[in-house]
Design an enzyme around this catalytic site. Structure first.
Site, mmCIF file in Angstrom:
data_model
loop_
_atom_site.group_PDB
_atom_site.id
_atom_site.type_symbol
_atom_site.label_atom_id
_atom_site.label_comp_id
_atom_site.label_asym_id
_atom_site.label_seq_id
_atom_site.Cartn_x
_atom_site.Cartn_y
_atom_site.Cartn_z
ATOM 1 N N ASN A 116 0.851 -1.177 0.000
ATOM 2 C CA ASN A 116 0.000 0.000 0.000
ATOM 3 C C ASN A 116 0.895 1.238 0.000
ATOM 4 O O ASN A 116 1.431 1.637 1.033
ATOM 5 C CB ASN A 116 -0.921 0.001 1.224
ATOM 6 C CG ASN A 116 -1.964 1.106 1.172
ATOM 7 O OD1 ASN A 116 -1.845 2.057 0.403
ATOM 8 N ND2 ASN A 116 -3.003 0.972 1.975
ATOM 9 N N ASP B 86 -7.328 4.401 -0.649
ATOM 10 C CA ASP B 86 -7.832 3.154 -0.083
ATOM 11 C C ASP B 86 -9.357 3.097 -0.136
ATOM 12 O O ASP B 86 -10.034 4.120 0.065
ATOM 13 C CB ASP B 86 -7.405 3.012 1.384
ATOM 14 C CG ASP B 86 -5.934 2.668 1.539
ATOM 15 O OD1 ASP B 86 -5.255 2.521 0.505
ATOM 16 O OD2 ASP B 86 -5.467 2.547 2.686
ATOM 17 N N GLY C 216 -5.779 -2.435 0.087
ATOM 18 C CA GLY C 216 -5.174 -1.143 -0.182
ATOM 19 C C GLY C 216 -3.906 -1.163 -1.015
ATOM 20 O O GLY C 216 -3.327 -0.107 -1.307
ATOM 21 N N HIS D 274 -14.339 -12.748 -20.744
ATOM 22 C CA HIS D 274 -15.554 -12.309 -20.057
ATOM 23 C C HIS D 274 -15.333 -10.910 -19.507
ATOM 24 O O HIS D 274 -14.199 -10.428 -19.429
ATOM 25 C CB HIS D 274 -15.891 -13.275 -18.915
ATOM 26 C CG HIS D 274 -14.737 -13.495 -17.971
ATOM 27 N ND1 HIS D 274 -13.813 -14.496 -18.171
ATOM 28 C CD2 HIS D 274 -14.336 -12.820 -16.863
ATOM 29 C CE1 HIS D 274 -12.889 -14.440 -17.214
ATOM 30 N NE2 HIS D 274 -13.186 -13.427 -16.408
ATOM 31 N N ASP E 4 -5.942 -13.985 -20.277
ATOM 32 C CA ASP E 4 -6.715 -14.785 -19.335
ATOM 33 C C ASP E 4 -7.708 -15.683 -20.085
ATOM 34 O O ASP E 4 -8.330 -15.259 -21.060
ATOM 35 C CB ASP E 4 -7.458 -13.846 -18.382
ATOM 36 C CG ASP E 4 -8.148 -14.588 -17.257
ATOM 37 O OD1 ASP E 4 -7.446 -15.262 -16.488
ATOM 38 O OD2 ASP E 4 -9.381 -14.478 -17.149
ATOM 39 N N GLU F 297 -2.936 -17.982 -21.083
ATOM 40 C CA GLU F 297 -3.238 -18.886 -19.969
ATOM 41 C C GLU F 297 -3.925 -20.118 -20.544
ATOM 42 O O GLU F 297 -5.115 -20.104 -20.866
ATOM 43 C CB GLU F 297 -4.154 -18.215 -18.943
ATOM 44 C CG GLU F 297 -4.447 -19.130 -17.758
ATOM 45 C CD GLU F 297 -5.703 -18.771 -16.987
ATOM 46 O OE1 GLU F 297 -5.859 -19.281 -15.859
ATOM 47 O OE2 GLU F 297 -6.536 -17.996 -17.503
ATOM 48 N N HIS G 172 -1.479 -16.895 -8.847
ATOM 49 C CA HIS G 172 -2.650 -16.455 -8.090
ATOM 50 C C HIS G 172 -3.793 -17.452 -8.170
ATOM 51 O O HIS G 172 -4.790 -17.298 -7.452
ATOM 52 C CB HIS G 172 -3.106 -15.081 -8.602
ATOM 53 C CG HIS G 172 -3.546 -15.097 -10.033
ATOM 54 N ND1 HIS G 172 -2.665 -15.003 -11.089
ATOM 55 C CD2 HIS G 172 -4.775 -15.209 -10.590
ATOM 56 C CE1 HIS G 172 -3.323 -15.049 -12.221
ATOM 57 N NE2 HIS G 172 -4.609 -15.178 -11.952
ATOM 58 N N ASP G 173 -3.667 -18.468 -9.025
ATOM 59 C CA ASP G 173 -4.713 -19.482 -9.171
ATOM 60 C C ASP G 173 -4.363 -20.809 -8.501
ATOM 61 O O ASP G 173 -5.122 -21.776 -8.645
ATOM 62 C CB ASP G 173 -4.978 -19.737 -10.662
ATOM 63 C CG ASP G 173 -5.738 -18.604 -11.324
ATOM 64 O OD1 ASP G 173 -6.609 -18.010 -10.658
ATOM 65 O OD2 ASP G 173 -5.466 -18.310 -12.504
ATOM 66 N N ASP H 218 -7.039 -20.331 -3.586
ATOM 67 C CA ASP H 218 -7.725 -19.039 -3.632
ATOM 68 C C ASP H 218 -8.898 -19.034 -2.636
ATOM 69 O O ASP H 218 -9.690 -19.972 -2.612
ATOM 70 C CB ASP H 218 -8.224 -18.849 -5.067
ATOM 71 C CG ASP H 218 -9.053 -17.608 -5.258
ATOM 72 O OD1 ASP H 218 -8.963 -16.704 -4.436
ATOM 73 O OD2 ASP H 218 -9.799 -17.568 -6.265
#
Length: 586
Positions: free
Chosen positions: A144, A150, A169, A244, A325, A354, A420-421, A465
């Protein structure tokens, strides 16, 4: 001869250009079946049958097959060729018509043909990609740097996330503030997960593709970040969420309001009206993810809108690449036009998709440069982390992954241990940092582009996740600095030796009983030998370096410990500790 195992086709990963007048040609045969493979080739317009001959190199093997390859050059760029296969007992000629004992002759006798290396068919990846070490940043959880932007519901930094709506943040000012940290680590390419306007923390449900999310900053700040990265020799890759959009995307909101009268009705796959989210009555990402309506790419308006989004951020902000993505759920025609139009703006733009499964249809030089290499991750976890893969099985997995695609796509692939997946790699390794360090050593010396998910380098843990998206701890008391320095040292080694970035890969030795795995990376002028001991006890390794092309009159250096290793007439005796590695150069 096991003829049923032999395979070649004049395209895909079996015949492709590597220069304007040079083809890489590959042939598959049953493992240990053939003694020698000859490739006989020539100009397809020559009036006589081809006579130029080369012995193909057996460069890789898996559980069932051997793979042979050869580079052939013809100045006219027009090729026809045939194989002569020899198993030590019998010989067969092999062409498009099959096998024959006598050589087929004449122009229409079934030669494999690669008609012409057209300029636009040549698969080129950007020159800088093989030098890249990618660092993936989930902006809301990195740092942050500006508390004035924020959200009102910001959570305490460091609390574990429990939902997709948790906001902490983190922002672009935070990325900018931590560039010195990233420089110290040694990474030179930043991949930012989505930064466009969206109500969630992950921002894969885009509200406005042309605006930075206000909790991350604004366009002026983003431009400053790009400029500062470029000054430092860093590249920046953004995330293109084109499969999407978000529920709050203006065209979708127009459909909700106006139904079939909306000019955007055909932008989506609407089943009936009015729009409902329980049950979901429109197509979405995955199944019934109501926040993410799927876009209809066959609609020319949708296609043009998304292409303009891609062009805008390249043209106006000079980003260096797009990560795509859910790339495998968008039609190939779209991606071909995407590549053509964006490369016209920036010829060295990096395009990576991806795709978690076989991606050959996307990796022919007309769509993506490469994909995120999730099969690499699973092989590494199986061998180093869970120990469910033997050294032979590990090598076979890697072989299949390499021989499936043109070399350019292998060189440009993101070799990731986590993202992150996925759950955090240290968590998947059950906290075994010694095993993780060995896996990282392999990652940084293997063919392809190393990919680091933020926090992995300091031992951040987390399950699937949203737990894998924890806040980055910046208190050094909460960081594993030993692990950080291991990453840093290996990145330095990789950046120093061209063979580790651009060299060929070859398996030298593997031993099921001991867990020893030896491979080399090499160019015409440089060789790097990597010894992995994935066993649970130390092992003495004996190698004839002279047979591998090392100069027996020169000393050998081990890079991880900065030691000089003595050899006797090129013979190396080296003790490698359990779950350790050695990297040797001259």
């Amino acid at each position: 001869m096991l003829r049923e195992a032999i395979f070649h086709q004049a395209g895909g990963a079996y015949a492709y250009p590597i220069a304007k007048d040079t083809l890489m040609i590959q042939l598959r045969a049953a493992k240990d079946d053939l003694k020698v493979v000859y490739l006989i080739y020539g100009d397809r317009y020559c009036g006589t049958d081809p006579v130029d001959r080369v012995i193909m190199e057996k460069y890789a093997s898996d559980q069932l097959f051997d793979y042979y390859r050869a580079k052939v050059q013809i100045k006219t760029r027009t090729f026809r060729y045939i194989f002569l296969l020899d198993d030590g007992k019998e010989r067969y000629w092999y062409n498009e018509f099959g096998f024959s004992k006598c050589r087929p002759l004449g122009y229409h006798s079934g030669y494999f043909q690669y008609p012409y290396i057209a300029e636009r068919d040549f698969f080129e990846i950007p020159d800088w990609v093989q030098d890249a070490v990618v660092y993936s940043i989930f902006p809301d959880r990195f740092f942050n740097g500006d508390k004035t932007n924020d959200p009102t519901t910001v959570r305490e930094w460091g609390e574990k996330p429990t939902s997709q709506m948790d906001l902490y943040g983190g922002d672009l000012a935070g990325v900018l503030a931590k560039l010195p940290y990233l420089e110290k680590l040694g990474v030179n390419t930043l991949y930012l997960t989505p930064i466009f306007k969206s109500p969630t923390s992950h921002k894969y449900d885009t509200t406005d593709y042309f605006e930075i999310d206000p909790h991350f900053g604004d366009k002026e700040l983003f431009r400053k970040l790009i400029n500062e990265c470029h000054k430092r020799g860093m590249r920046v890759i953004l995330d293109a969420v084109f499969n999407h959009c978000g529920y709050e995307f203006a065209p979708f909101q127009d459909v909700i309001k106006n139904g079939t009268k909306s000019k955007y009705w055909d932008w989506f796959y609407i089943k009936d009206y009015p729009i409902t989210t329980d049950p979901v009555n429109y197509e979405t990402f995955a199944r019934n993810v109501w926040r993410m309506p799927k876009l209809r790419h066959a609609n020319p308006e949708v296609k043009e809108y998304l292409l303009q989004v891609g062009e805008y951020w390249v043209r106006e902000f000079d980003i260096d690449g797009w990560r795509l993505d859910v790339a495998n759920e968008i039609d190939h025609a779209f991606w071909r036009e995407f590549r053509t139009r964006l490369r016209a703006i920036k010829p060295d733009l990096y395009i990576i998709g991806e795709v978690w499964h076989h991606a050959g249809a996307y990796l022919l030089g007309d769509q993506f440069d490469a994909v995120m290499n999730y099969p690499f991750r699973e092989a590494v976890i199986g061998f180093f982390g869970e120990r469910t893969l033997s050294v032979d099985a590990f090598d076979e997995r890697l072989t299949i992954n390499r021989v499936t695609y043109p070399k350019q796509a292998v060189d440009a692939a993101w070799n990731l241990l986590g993202s992150h997946d996925t759950e955090r790699i240290l968590t998947r390794f059950k906290g075994n940092k010694k095993a993780l360090k060995l896996a990282v050593t392999f990652q940084m010396t293997y063919q392809g582009v190393p990919f680091i998910y933020y926090g992995d380098e300091i031992g951040l843990e987390g399950g699937n996740d949203p737990d894998c998206r924890r806040c980055m701890p910046w208190d050094e008391e909460e960081q594993d600095l030993n692990l950080f320095n291991h990453y840093r040292k290996l990145i330095q080694i990789r950046r120093k030796y061209e063979a580790l970035r651009k060299g060929e890969f070859r398996t030298i030795y593997k031993d099921e009983a001991t867990g020893i795995y030896i491979f080399e990376r090499y160019t015409e002028n440089e060789r790097v030998l990597v010894i992995i001991n994935n066993g649970l006890k130390e092992e003495e390794v004996k190698i004839d370096l002279k047979s591998l092309g090392f100069d027996p009159t020169k000393t050998v250096q081990e890079l991880l410990r900065n030691e000089i290793i003595k050899t006797e007439d090129g013979l190396l005796n080296l003790t490698v500790e359990a779950v350790e590695a050695a990297i040797l150069v001259q």
